[in-house]
Design an enzyme around this catalytic site. Sequence first.
Site, PDB file in Angstrom:
ATOM      1  N   LYS A 117     -15.368  -7.498 -15.039  1.00 27.15           N
ATOM      2  CA  LYS A 117     -15.459  -6.863 -13.721  1.00 27.15           C
ATOM      3  C   LYS A 117     -15.511  -5.340 -13.855  1.00 27.15           C
ATOM      4  O   LYS A 117     -14.663  -4.733 -14.506  1.00 27.15           O
ATOM      5  CB  LYS A 117     -14.257  -7.257 -12.866  1.00 27.15           C
ATOM      6  N   LEU A 151      -8.276  -8.535  -9.360  1.00 27.90           N
ATOM      7  CA  LEU A 151      -8.234  -7.183  -9.906  1.00 27.90           C
ATOM      8  C   LEU A 151      -8.546  -6.232  -8.766  1.00 27.90           C
ATOM      9  O   LEU A 151      -9.455  -6.491  -7.967  1.00 27.90           O
ATOM     10  CB  LEU A 151      -9.264  -7.013 -11.040  1.00 27.90           C
ATOM     11  N   ASP A 152      -7.793  -5.141  -8.684  1.00 27.73           N
ATOM     12  CA  ASP A 152      -7.991  -4.180  -7.608  1.00 27.73           C
ATOM     13  C   ASP A 152      -9.390  -3.571  -7.629  1.00 27.73           C
ATOM     14  O   ASP A 152     -10.099  -3.640  -8.642  1.00 27.73           O
ATOM     15  CB  ASP A 152      -6.957  -3.051  -7.706  1.00 27.73           C
ATOM     16  N   TYR A 153      -9.744  -2.934  -6.537  1.00 28.98           N
ATOM     17  CA  TYR A 153     -11.058  -2.299  -6.371  1.00 28.98           C
ATOM     18  C   TYR A 153     -11.372  -1.365  -7.539  1.00 28.98           C
ATOM     19  O   TYR A 153     -12.490  -1.385  -8.071  1.00 28.98           O
ATOM     20  CB  TYR A 153     -11.061  -1.517  -5.054  1.00 28.98           C
ATOM     21  N   THR A 155      -9.827  -1.356 -10.519  1.00 25.40           N
ATOM     22  CA  THR A 155      -9.425  -1.900 -11.811  1.00 25.40           C
ATOM     23  C   THR A 155     -10.584  -2.671 -12.417  1.00 25.40           C
ATOM     24  O   THR A 155     -11.295  -3.392 -11.720  1.00 25.40           O
ATOM     25  CB  THR A 155      -8.205  -2.832 -11.658  1.00 25.40           C
TER      26      THR A 155
END
Length: 286
Positions: A117, A151-153, A155
């Site tokens: 990602k 997963l955060d924006y 990360t």
Amino acid sequence: MTTRRPPRPAPRSAPKAAGDRDAPKGRRAARGAASALKAKPAEAEHEDGPQRIAKLLARAGVGSRRDVERMVEEGRIALNGTVIVQPAPLLTSLEGLTVDGNPVAKPVSTRLYRFHKPSGCITAARDPKGRKTIYDVLPKDLPRLMPVGRLDYNTEGLLLLTNDGEFKRQLELPASGVERTYRARAFGDISQEQLEELAMGITIDGVTYGKIDANLERRTGRNQWVEMTLTEGKNREVRKVLEHFGLQVSRLIRTRYGAFELDGMPLGAVDVVPRDELFKFRRHMS
């Protein structure tokens, strides 16, 4: 001067991922399979007898149990043409079940994919704010897949995807003890002794975080890389813990989830975990 732990031997060292040229190599990247030994037993692929609708549809890849329960509340699931309401009946098969008027296909074999990602996209199917999602980045010819955790924006790194809602749930539960490893680039001052205190857990703003295995990697001035391995994966856990120590996180990469590693995958790349590796991992969890 940086205090380091004695190096630990590893079966192999994973190459750096593309776009991660300045990230240090981990010294514990190959410990994933061992962490799974602490997990709860995996459920059998097929079970006899009545089961909850949420469980049946999760197995069929419709969504997680929570997703299915929400669909029931929204009146989107029907049995033989009759909308299901709570409490939902127990069923022995998918026969007659529809979601949004469409028959539910029989479950297929569990598949697991690795996805590198990138930052700048959210782990969701859609975003009310109009931000890019992982499904805007993933190839369009993939089967229907659900992310394992989030997963955060901002990360980046390893995100697992599966077609099996029950397997997804098992991998996400903190009680399963599946380790996640992150590397954070942070600005500020911290010592290895401070990081080692995290092995006892920590409470921040009333939220208790369990054991974290943290290691101070290379340092340049007041910038350093910190490797952190944990099993809970609470919301923004790594960032909140490091910010608690006064550090400013400028980059966060997940490099491992259980036995599966980023392993030098190019940014945005996706591949399927070989069936024998998946079978071995699930066998270790039983």
